[in-house]
Design a protein around this motif. Structure first.
Motif, PDB file in Angstrom:
ATOM      1  N   LYS A 179       0.836  -1.310  -0.089  1.00 32.30           N
ATOM      2  CA  LYS A 179      -0.116   0.064  -0.041  1.00 32.30           C
ATOM      3  C   LYS A 179       0.821   1.282  -0.135  1.00 32.30           C
ATOM      4  O   LYS A 179       0.562   2.154  -0.818  1.00 32.30           O
ATOM      5  CB  LYS A 179      -0.799   0.135   1.027  1.00 32.30           C
ATOM      6  N   GLU A 180       1.988   1.161   0.722  1.00 33.47           N
ATOM      7  CA  GLU A 180       2.797   2.342   0.890  1.00 33.47           C
ATOM      8  C   GLU A 180       3.434   2.519  -0.503  1.00 33.47           C
ATOM      9  O   GLU A 180       3.726   3.883  -0.642  1.00 33.47           O
ATOM     10  CB  GLU A 180       3.828   2.227   1.952  1.00 33.47           C
ATOM     11  N   TYR A 203       3.752   9.787  -9.783  1.00 29.40           N
ATOM     12  CA  TYR A 203       3.293   9.879 -11.231  1.00 29.40           C
ATOM     13  C   TYR A 203       1.799  10.850 -11.204  1.00 29.40           C
ATOM     14  O   TYR A 203       1.355  10.958 -12.247  1.00 29.40           O
ATOM     15  CB  TYR A 203       2.682   8.537 -11.746  1.00 29.40           C
ATOM     16  N   CYS A 204       1.401  11.361 -10.189  1.00 30.01           N
ATOM     17  CA  CYS A 204       0.447  12.250 -10.065  1.00 30.01           C
ATOM     18  C   CYS A 204      -0.821  11.757 -10.494  1.00 30.01           C
ATOM     19  O   CYS A 204      -1.567  12.320 -11.307  1.00 30.01           O
ATOM     20  CB  CYS A 204       0.539  13.659 -10.743  1.00 30.01           C
ATOM     21  N   VAL A 205      -1.388  10.411 -10.156  1.00 32.00           N
ATOM     22  CA  VAL A 205      -2.575   9.725 -10.535  1.00 32.00           C
ATOM     23  C   VAL A 205      -3.436   9.484  -9.269  1.00 32.00           C
ATOM     24  O   VAL A 205      -2.784   9.181  -8.169  1.00 32.00           O
ATOM     25  CB  VAL A 205      -2.202   8.589 -11.213  1.00 32.00           C
ATOM     26  N   SER A 206      -4.511   9.266  -9.749  1.00 32.30           N
ATOM     27  CA  SER A 206      -5.631   8.677  -8.624  1.00 32.30           C
ATOM     28  C   SER A 206      -5.372   7.007  -8.349  1.00 32.30           C
ATOM     29  O   SER A 206      -4.780   6.366  -8.976  1.00 32.30           O
ATOM     30  CB  SER A 206      -6.816   8.861  -9.047  1.00 32.30           C
ATOM     31  N   VAL A 207      -6.121   6.671  -7.182  1.00 35.76           N
ATOM     32  CA  VAL A 207      -5.768   5.117  -6.930  1.00 35.76           C
ATOM     33  C   VAL A 207      -7.149   4.781  -6.451  1.00 35.76           C
ATOM     34  O   VAL A 207      -8.073   5.470  -5.723  1.00 35.76           O
ATOM     35  CB  VAL A 207      -4.888   5.027  -5.732  1.00 35.76           C
ATOM     36  N   ARG A 208      -7.459   3.573  -6.672  1.00 39.16           N
ATOM     37  CA  ARG A 208      -8.701   2.824  -6.096  1.00 39.16           C
ATOM     38  C   ARG A 208      -8.518   2.477  -4.889  1.00 39.16           C
ATOM     39  O   ARG A 208      -7.534   2.097  -4.268  1.00 39.16           O
ATOM     40  CB  ARG A 208      -8.884   1.615  -6.898  1.00 39.16           C
ATOM     41  N   HIS A 209      -9.398   2.642  -3.943  1.00 36.95           N
ATOM     42  CA  HIS A 209      -9.592   2.174  -2.469  1.00 36.95           C
ATOM     43  C   HIS A 209     -10.672   0.952  -2.531  1.00 36.95           C
ATOM     44  O   HIS A 209     -11.560   1.013  -2.611  1.00 36.95           O
ATOM     45  CB  HIS A 209      -9.872   3.216  -1.706  1.00 36.95           C
ATOM     46  N   PRO A 210     -10.056  -0.269  -2.268  1.00 35.82           N
ATOM     47  CA  PRO A 210     -10.745  -1.396  -2.146  1.00 35.82           C
ATOM     48  C   PRO A 210     -11.291  -1.334  -0.639  1.00 35.82           C
ATOM     49  O   PRO A 210     -12.377  -2.162  -0.656  1.00 35.82           O
ATOM     50  CB  PRO A 210      -9.791  -2.384  -2.100  1.00 35.82           C
ATOM     51  N   ASP A 211     -10.850  -0.835   0.148  1.00 34.27           N
ATOM     52  CA  ASP A 211     -11.615  -0.734   1.666  1.00 34.27           C
ATOM     53  C   ASP A 211     -11.395   0.593   2.209  1.00 34.27           C
ATOM     54  O   ASP A 211     -10.856   1.593   1.780  1.00 34.27           O
ATOM     55  CB  ASP A 211     -11.010  -1.848   2.439  1.00 34.27           C
ATOM     56  N   LYS A 269     -10.015   1.461   5.246  1.00 37.65           N
ATOM     57  CA  LYS A 269      -8.794   1.857   5.515  1.00 37.65           C
ATOM     58  C   LYS A 269      -7.966   2.385   4.667  1.00 37.65           C
ATOM     59  O   LYS A 269      -7.145   3.267   5.008  1.00 37.65           O
ATOM     60  CB  LYS A 269      -8.115   0.438   6.094  1.00 37.65           C
ATOM     61  N   THR A 270      -7.683   1.724   3.436  1.00 37.79           N
ATOM     62  CA  THR A 270      -6.943   2.052   2.353  1.00 37.79           C
ATOM     63  C   THR A 270      -7.500   3.608   1.888  1.00 37.79           C
ATOM     64  O   THR A 270      -6.720   4.662   1.736  1.00 37.79           O
ATOM     65  CB  THR A 270      -7.134   1.217   1.101  1.00 37.79           C
ATOM     66  N   LYS A 271      -8.710   3.701   1.957  1.00 39.82           N
ATOM     67  CA  LYS A 271      -9.235   5.227   1.478  1.00 39.82           C
ATOM     68  C   LYS A 271      -8.760   6.201   2.505  1.00 39.82           C
ATOM     69  O   LYS A 271      -8.242   7.379   2.014  1.00 39.82           O
ATOM     70  CB  LYS A 271     -10.793   4.983   1.424  1.00 39.82           C
ATOM     71  N   GLU A 272      -8.935   5.899   3.741  1.00 41.20           N
ATOM     72  CA  GLU A 272      -8.373   6.849   4.674  1.00 41.20           C
ATOM     73  C   GLU A 272      -6.947   7.241   4.519  1.00 41.20           C
ATOM     74  O   GLU A 272      -6.512   8.285   4.571  1.00 41.20           O
ATOM     75  CB  GLU A 272      -8.793   6.119   6.197  1.00 41.20           C
ATOM     76  N   TYR A 273      -6.043   6.077   4.445  1.00 36.03           N
ATOM     77  CA  TYR A 273      -4.798   6.220   4.070  1.00 36.03           C
ATOM     78  C   TYR A 273      -4.606   7.234   2.932  1.00 36.03           C
ATOM     79  O   TYR A 273      -3.659   8.195   2.658  1.00 36.03           O
ATOM     80  CB  TYR A 273      -4.158   4.896   3.986  1.00 36.03           C
ATOM     81  N   LEU A 274      -5.156   7.044   1.688  1.00 32.60           N
ATOM     82  CA  LEU A 274      -4.795   7.789   0.440  1.00 32.60           C
ATOM     83  C   LEU A 274      -5.305   9.030   0.901  1.00 32.60           C
ATOM     84  O   LEU A 274      -4.765  10.127   0.314  1.00 32.60           O
ATOM     85  CB  LEU A 274      -5.586   6.995  -0.287  1.00 32.60           C
TER      86      LEU A 274
END
Length: 251
Positions: A135-136, A145-153, A155-160
């Motif tokens: 994840k890190e 690379y200045c792009v978005s990321v999917r958040h599968p859950d 916890k990942t959403k909060e981190y992003l």
């Protein structure tokens, strides 16, 4: 207003996936796709996309399917004795060297950028980027690379979000398997309040080659039928839902 991203995973996995995803984007409600740039059919996938005027997509970062772009000598912890990725996350994680992960994932992004297409976002096969360590790395690459990321859950959403990395407000992986039905797709969309929603999909034309590659196969054809149906297109228009891709998160 609800803004909806319908992303087709596994572009480049097989001919049937390539053709199905292109049809779902040109004739259906799929607005985005992510390519498995390490797979043998990825070059054909990119060529098909360019021929129909698709100029941007994401990368489906892969550590659990096919072979790495780097040699097995460069990423020994990621591969089995045959030089192939381990097919299960549970097998990969106890063995993984994170420096090798970063080298391979960076190579996959750079290989995509050589195509000349615009990189819109990152997600991953089997959601490997939701696991600690990986994840890190993916977050670091997303910022670079200045792009978005999917958040599968969540916890990942909060981190992003804490890192200032763009992602959608909501994400669903529930249009899958026996739940890949028209009514369930409508239910998924309706359950979320206003904001941006990503729904993960896997449309494809299914043949014996795809069946040999992926255990998830027959339902891909069902997904394709639903995602290109007149009924779902008319329903989305009636509901006033705006279809966007990950570039739309920048606005």
């Amino acid at each position: 207003m609800k803004k909806l991203i319908i992303n087709a995973d596994d572009f480049g996995l097989a001919d049937g996936c390539n053709r199905g995803i292109i049809d779902a984007m040109k004739n259906g409600i799929v607005t985005s796709t992510t390519v498995m740039i390490n797979m043998p059919k990825a070059v054909e996938a990119i060529d098909l996309a360019k021929k129909v005027g698709i100029k941007e997509m994401g990368v489906h970062l892969t550590l659990t399917c096919g072979k790495p772009l780097l040699s097995k000598e460069e990423v020994p912890s990621l591969v089995d004795e045959n030089g192939r990725f381990y097919r299960r996350v549970a097998k990969l994680l106890p063995l993984v060297n994170l420096e090798e992960v970063e080298k391979e994932l960076r190579a996959q992004i750079d290989e995509f950028l050589k195509t000349g297409l615009k990189l819109t976002h990152l997600d991953s096969h089997h959601h490997v980027h939701m696991y600690d360590g990986i994840k890190e790395i993916v977050s670091k690459l997303a910022k670079e690379y200045c792009v978005s990321v999917r958040h599968p859950d969540e916890k990942t959403k909060e981190y992003l979000s804490k890192l200032g990395i763009r992602t959608t407000d909501f994400f669903s992986m529930n249009f899958y398997g026996k739940d890949a039905t028209l009514e369930n797709l409508k239910r998924i969309i309706k359950q979320f309040p206003e904001g941006t929603i990503e729904i993960m999909t896997h449309p494809a034309y299914v043949d014996e080659k795809l069946k040999n590659i992926s255990s998830y196969n027959v339902n891909r054809a069902k997904e394709l039928e639903i995602l290109t149906s007149v009924e779902i297109k008319e329903w989305i228009e009636k509901e006033g839902i705006k279809l966007i891709n990950f570039t739309g998160l920048e606005v």
